[in-house]
Design an enzyme around this catalytic site. Structure first.
Site, mmCIF file in Angstrom:
data_model
loop_
_atom_site.group_PDB
_atom_site.id
_atom_site.type_symbol
_atom_site.label_atom_id
_atom_site.label_comp_id
_atom_site.label_asym_id
_atom_site.label_seq_id
_atom_site.Cartn_x
_atom_site.Cartn_y
_atom_site.Cartn_z
ATOM 1 N N GLY A 1 0.827 -1.213 0.000
ATOM 2 C CA GLY A 1 0.000 0.000 0.000
ATOM 3 C C GLY A 1 0.854 1.252 0.000
ATOM 4 N NE ARG B 1 -6.995 -3.275 -3.666
ATOM 5 C CZ ARG B 1 -8.103 -2.908 -3.014
ATOM 6 N NH1 ARG B 1 -9.121 -3.741 -2.959
ATOM 7 N NH2 ARG B 1 -8.198 -1.739 -2.442
ATOM 8 C CG ASP C 1 -5.962 -8.494 -3.875
ATOM 9 O OD1 ASP C 1 -5.761 -8.477 -2.638
ATOM 10 O OD2 ASP C 1 -7.087 -8.388 -4.383
ATOM 11 N NE ARG D 1 -8.581 -8.507 -1.380
ATOM 12 C CZ ARG D 1 -9.597 -7.742 -1.765
ATOM 13 N NH1 ARG D 1 -10.717 -7.724 -1.079
ATOM 14 N NH2 ARG D 1 -9.509 -6.988 -2.837
ATOM 15 C CB SER E 1 -22.883 -8.777 3.003
ATOM 16 O OG SER E 1 -21.640 -8.335 2.485
ATOM 17 C CE1 TYR F 1 -9.790 -0.613 14.400
ATOM 18 C CE2 TYR F 1 -10.155 1.757 14.445
ATOM 19 C CZ TYR F 1 -10.017 0.567 13.731
ATOM 20 O OH TYR F 1 -10.102 0.577 12.368
ATOM 21 N N GLY G 1 -2.949 7.070 15.830
ATOM 22 C CA GLY G 1 -4.255 7.710 16.004
ATOM 23 C C GLY G 1 -4.632 8.375 14.695
HETATM 24 C C1 HXC Z 1 -21.038 -1.733 3.754
HETATM 25 C C2 HXC Z 1 -19.585 -2.361 2.051
HETATM 26 C C3 HXC Z 1 -19.029 -1.064 2.015
HETATM 27 C C4 HXC Z 1 -19.555 -0.085 2.920
HETATM 28 C C5 HXC Z 1 -18.041 -2.270 0.532
HETATM 29 N N1 HXC Z 1 -18.956 -3.057 1.106
HETATM 30 N N2 HXC Z 1 -18.068 -1.041 1.065
HETATM 31 N N3 HXC Z 1 -20.573 -2.696 2.916
HETATM 32 N N4 HXC Z 1 -20.539 -0.463 3.767
HETATM 33 N N5 HXC Z 1 -19.055 1.166 2.955
HETATM 34 C C6 HXC Z 1 -19.249 -4.462 0.782
HETATM 35 C C7 HXC Z 1 -19.649 -4.648 -0.668
HETATM 36 O O1 HXC Z 1 -21.043 -4.403 -0.841
HETATM 37 C C8 HXC Z 1 -19.295 -6.121 -0.888
HETATM 38 O O2 HXC Z 1 -20.287 -6.924 -0.284
HETATM 39 C C9 HXC Z 1 -18.024 -6.274 -0.059
HETATM 40 O O3 HXC Z 1 -18.049 -5.221 0.922
HETATM 41 C C10 HXC Z 1 -16.768 -6.143 -0.882
HETATM 42 O O4 HXC Z 1 -16.828 -4.885 -1.554
HETATM 43 P P1 HXC Z 1 -15.958 -4.563 -2.832
HETATM 44 O O5 HXC Z 1 -16.177 -3.141 -3.201
HETATM 45 O O6 HXC Z 1 -16.180 -5.613 -3.890
HETATM 46 O O7 HXC Z 1 -14.520 -4.838 -2.217
HETATM 47 P P2 HXC Z 1 -13.106 -4.395 -2.692
HETATM 48 O O8 HXC Z 1 -13.141 -3.802 -4.091
HETATM 49 O O9 HXC Z 1 -12.235 -5.537 -2.464
HETATM 50 O O10 HXC Z 1 -12.749 -3.164 -1.724
HETATM 51 C C11 HXC Z 1 -12.389 -3.375 -0.363
HETATM 52 C C12 HXC Z 1 -12.907 -2.252 0.533
HETATM 53 C C13 HXC Z 1 -12.570 -0.849 -0.038
HETATM 54 C C14 HXC Z 1 -12.326 -2.490 1.927
HETATM 55 C C15 HXC Z 1 -14.440 -2.372 0.605
HETATM 56 O O11 HXC Z 1 -13.029 0.181 0.842
HETATM 57 C C16 HXC Z 1 -11.082 -0.692 -0.269
HETATM 58 O O12 HXC Z 1 -10.587 -1.037 -1.349
HETATM 59 N N6 HXC Z 1 -10.343 -0.139 0.692
HETATM 60 C C17 HXC Z 1 -8.869 0.019 0.613
HETATM 61 C C18 HXC Z 1 -8.373 1.294 1.217
HETATM 62 C C19 HXC Z 1 -8.900 1.639 2.565
HETATM 63 O O13 HXC Z 1 -9.954 1.120 3.019
HETATM 64 N N7 HXC Z 1 -8.200 2.545 3.207
HETATM 65 C C20 HXC Z 1 -8.579 3.030 4.553
HETATM 66 C C21 HXC Z 1 -7.762 2.370 5.600
HETATM 67 S S1 HXC Z 1 -8.003 3.307 7.003
HETATM 68 P P3 HXC Z 1 -20.774 -8.333 -0.947
HETATM 69 O O14 HXC Z 1 -21.876 -8.763 -0.034
HETATM 70 O O15 HXC Z 1 -21.212 -8.012 -2.332
HETATM 71 O O16 HXC Z 1 -19.580 -9.246 -0.919
HETATM 72 C C22 HXC Z 1 -7.745 2.476 8.361
HETATM 73 C C23 HXC Z 1 -7.678 3.434 9.543
HETATM 74 C C24 HXC Z 1 -8.017 2.874 10.848
HETATM 75 O O17 HXC Z 1 -7.596 1.315 8.391
HETATM 76 C C25 HXC Z 1 -8.011 3.859 12.013
HETATM 77 C C26 HXC Z 1 -8.424 5.249 11.770
HETATM 78 C C27 HXC Z 1 -8.325 6.191 12.922
HETATM 79 P P1 NAP Z 2 -4.879 4.404 2.302
HETATM 80 O O1 NAP Z 2 -4.219 5.560 1.624
HETATM 81 O O2 NAP Z 2 -6.244 4.020 1.835
HETATM 82 O O3 NAP Z 2 -3.894 3.184 2.205
HETATM 83 C C1 NAP Z 2 -4.262 1.864 1.994
HETATM 84 C C2 NAP Z 2 -3.355 1.275 0.928
HETATM 85 O O4 NAP Z 2 -3.524 -0.134 0.932
HETATM 86 C C3 NAP Z 2 -3.658 1.763 -0.483
HETATM 87 O O5 NAP Z 2 -2.467 2.125 -1.126
HETATM 88 C C4 NAP Z 2 -4.281 0.550 -1.170
HETATM 89 O O6 NAP Z 2 -3.956 0.518 -2.553
HETATM 90 C C5 NAP Z 2 -3.614 -0.588 -0.405
HETATM 91 N N1 NAP Z 2 -4.422 -1.793 -0.446
HETATM 92 C C6 NAP Z 2 -5.703 -1.933 -0.031
HETATM 93 N N2 NAP Z 2 -6.131 -3.178 -0.270
HETATM 94 C C7 NAP Z 2 -5.088 -3.843 -0.835
HETATM 95 C C8 NAP Z 2 -4.920 -5.158 -1.319
HETATM 96 N N3 NAP Z 2 -5.909 -6.046 -1.268
HETATM 97 N N4 NAP Z 2 -3.715 -5.501 -1.848
HETATM 98 C C9 NAP Z 2 -2.714 -4.598 -1.892
HETATM 99 N N5 NAP Z 2 -2.812 -3.340 -1.457
HETATM 100 C C10 NAP Z 2 -3.999 -2.966 -0.946
HETATM 101 O O7 NAP Z 2 -5.022 4.676 3.866
HETATM 102 P P2 NAP Z 2 -3.971 5.182 4.989
HETATM 103 O O8 NAP Z 2 -4.720 6.086 5.881
HETATM 104 O O9 NAP Z 2 -2.716 5.666 4.347
HETATM 105 O O10 NAP Z 2 -3.699 3.841 5.800
HETATM 106 C C11 NAP Z 2 -2.408 3.238 5.835
HETATM 107 C C12 NAP Z 2 -2.285 2.338 7.059
HETATM 108 O O11 NAP Z 2 -2.408 3.112 8.241
HETATM 109 C C13 NAP Z 2 -3.365 1.252 7.169
HETATM 110 O O12 NAP Z 2 -2.798 0.090 7.703
HETATM 111 C C14 NAP Z 2 -4.343 1.845 8.153
HETATM 112 O O13 NAP Z 2 -5.117 0.859 8.807
HETATM 113 C C15 NAP Z 2 -3.371 2.532 9.091
HETATM 114 N N6 NAP Z 2 -3.967 3.562 9.940
HETATM 115 C C16 NAP Z 2 -4.317 4.752 9.396
HETATM 116 C C17 NAP Z 2 -4.826 5.746 10.217
HETATM 117 C C18 NAP Z 2 -5.181 7.099 9.697
HETATM 118 O O14 NAP Z 2 -5.629 7.942 10.479
HETATM 119 N N7 NAP Z 2 -4.984 7.379 8.396
HETATM 120 C C19 NAP Z 2 -4.997 5.493 11.582
HETATM 121 C C20 NAP Z 2 -4.641 4.238 12.091
HETATM 122 C C21 NAP Z 2 -4.114 3.292 11.251
HETATM 123 P P3 NAP Z 2 -4.968 -0.115 -3.644
HETATM 124 O O15 NAP Z 2 -6.331 0.388 -3.297
HETATM 125 O O16 NAP Z 2 -4.449 0.382 -4.954
HETATM 126 O O17 NAP Z 2 -4.839 -1.590 -3.529
#
Ligand code: HXC
Ligand code: NAP
Length: 290
Positions: free
Chosen positions: A21, A46, A72, A74, A112, A155, A197
């Site tokens: 990422g 990805r 990916d 996963r 789901s 958390y 945080g």
């Molecule tokens: C409910 C949801 C949803 C939502 C997706 N789904 N988004 N359900 N609410 N907001 C459901 C879909 O309907 C689908 O269900 C399943 O999840 C898979 O969705 P896809 O879109 O096909 O999945 P995918 O393309 O693999 O995307 C994964 C993802 C997406 C997690 C849903 O958000 C993503 O690509 N995220 C990567 C980056 C990211 O999340 N960054 C933030 C990290 S921040 P079905 O039933 O059809 O299977 C972080 C910070 C923590 O971790 C702490 C902060 C303080």
């Molecule tokens: P982000 O920009 O959304 O980073 C997530 C990265 O993960 C993206 O580059 C995404 O790229 C990659 N990724 C997601 N699914 C993947 C997959 N299946 N295979 C390979 N790569 C994948 O969010 P961020 O805020 O910088 O978060 C970075 C890290 O910090 C995460 O571990 C998050 O939980 C942690 N964190 C963030 C915060 C915050 O406040 N921002 C707080 C606590 C912890 P693609 O979508 O192109 O795959």
């Protein structure tokens, strides 16, 4: 607050650092600082177009070398191919930074099974896949002095409503960090984690705090220091933990959150809202209790 780079020039010279990422958000910010300190980078994600653009911009801004390979996390098969590609390119990898994650807010009863798995598979299975692929390689080739740094959350320890799959998966990452810190120390691999945080990024904010929610909730009021983290603050900590200066740190999960999680935990923390003048009266009133 000091948001300049902390480590001395060349502190990461000669190191090859793999960041999952690494093309966006915090992964990219940490990577840019590692480049500044002399490391070579490999990034995965990805979306190949995001990686290609990020790699070009990072090299233009900081110099050095950024190799990218779409993957990916996963899929173990894809991770193993990515590991082979990075090692074919650089000849070695010294540090694995498990940073890739997926997350979104939702009441759990609305999820789901597929939605639950989407998050758990990226965070827990993805971290396991990368750690296993690189760990097996290092151990088989008897390469020592390697480092795994995992990005978890505060958390992971406390649990959190509305992000249950993420909390469960990050808790697993913490358990893996502490378990392998002991088990793989004999192979010369050390493990640490960072629990950040709030550090605003497009990826996290769009999924956790969409629209006007940050303004409505005044997120900074959740933090005793009344502000979000600066990315360089996180990058400084990460650079230290992957560097040889941290060679005796193993199995640690370092929180960097301005005191956020403790604010929610202490029973009398709500007294933060009491104004100074009221403390005079409280002082009198509590002395009367003698
Ligand atoms: C409910 C949801 C949803 C939502 C997706 N789904 N988004 N359900 N609410 N907001 C459901 C879909 O309907 C689908 O269900 C399943 O999840 C898979 O969705 P896809 O879109 O096909 O999945 P995918 O393309 O693999 O995307 C994964 C993802 C997406 C997690 C849903 O958000 C993503 O690509 N995220 C990567 C980056 C990211 O999340 N960054 C933030 C990290 S921040 P079905 O039933 O059809 O299977 C972080 C910070 C923590 O971790 C702490 C902060 C303080
Ligand atoms: P982000 O920009 O959304 O980073 C997530 C990265 O993960 C993206 O580059 C995404 O790229 C990659 N990724 C997601 N699914 C993947 C997959 N299946 N295979 C390979 N790569 C994948 O969010 P961020 O805020 O910088 O978060 C970075 C890290 O910090 C995460 O571990 C998050 O939980 C942690 N964190 C963030 C915060 C915050 O406040 N921002 C707080 C606590 C912890 P693609 O979508 O192109 O795959």
């Amino acid at each position: 607050m000091n948001t300049s780079g902390m480590l001395r020039d060349g502190a990461l010279e000669g190191k090859v650092i793999m960041i999952t990422g690494g093309g966006t958000g915090l992964g990219r910010s940490m990577g840019e600082y590692f480049l500044e300190l002399g490391a070579k980078l490999a990034i995965c994600g990805r979306r190949v177009e995001v990686l290609e653009k990020a790699a070009g911009e990072m090299m233009a801004a900081k110099g050095g070398e950024v190799f990218f390979h779409p993957c990916d996390v996963r899929s173990f098969e894809e991770v193993d191919k990515m590991k082979d590609a990075v090692i074919a390119h650089y000849g070695k990898v010294d540090v694995l930074l498990n940073n890739a994650a997926g997350n979104f807010i939702s009441p759990t009863e609305r999820l789901s099974p597929g939605a639950f798995d989407a998050v758990i598979d990226i965070v827990l299975k993805g971290t396991k896949n990368c750690t296993l692929a690189f760990g097996k390689h290092w151990i088989k080739n008897e390469e020592k002095g390697k480092v795994v740094l995992n990005i978890t959350t505060t958390y992971a320890a406390t649990g959190s409503a509305f992000v249950v799959p993420s909390a469960m998966a990050k808790a697993g990452v913490s358990a893996m960090t502490r378990s392998l810190a002991v088990e793989w120390a004999r192979h010369g691999i050390r493990f640490n984690a960072i629990a950040p945080g709030p550090f605003p990024t497009e990826g996290a904010w769009s999924r956790l705090l969409p629209g006007d929610i940050p303004d409505m909730l005044k997120i900074e009021n959740q933090v005793p220091l009344k502000r979000a983290g600066e990315r360089q603050e996180l990058a400084n900590l990460a650079a230290f933990l992957v560097s040889d200066f941290a060679a005796y740190m193993n199995g640690e999960i370092v929180t960097i959150d301005g005191g956020e999680w403790l604010l929610g935990a202490g029973e009398l923390n709500f007294l933060e809202a009491v104004p100074d003048e009221m403390w005079d009266w409280i002082g009198e009133a509590t002395r009367k209790g003698k």
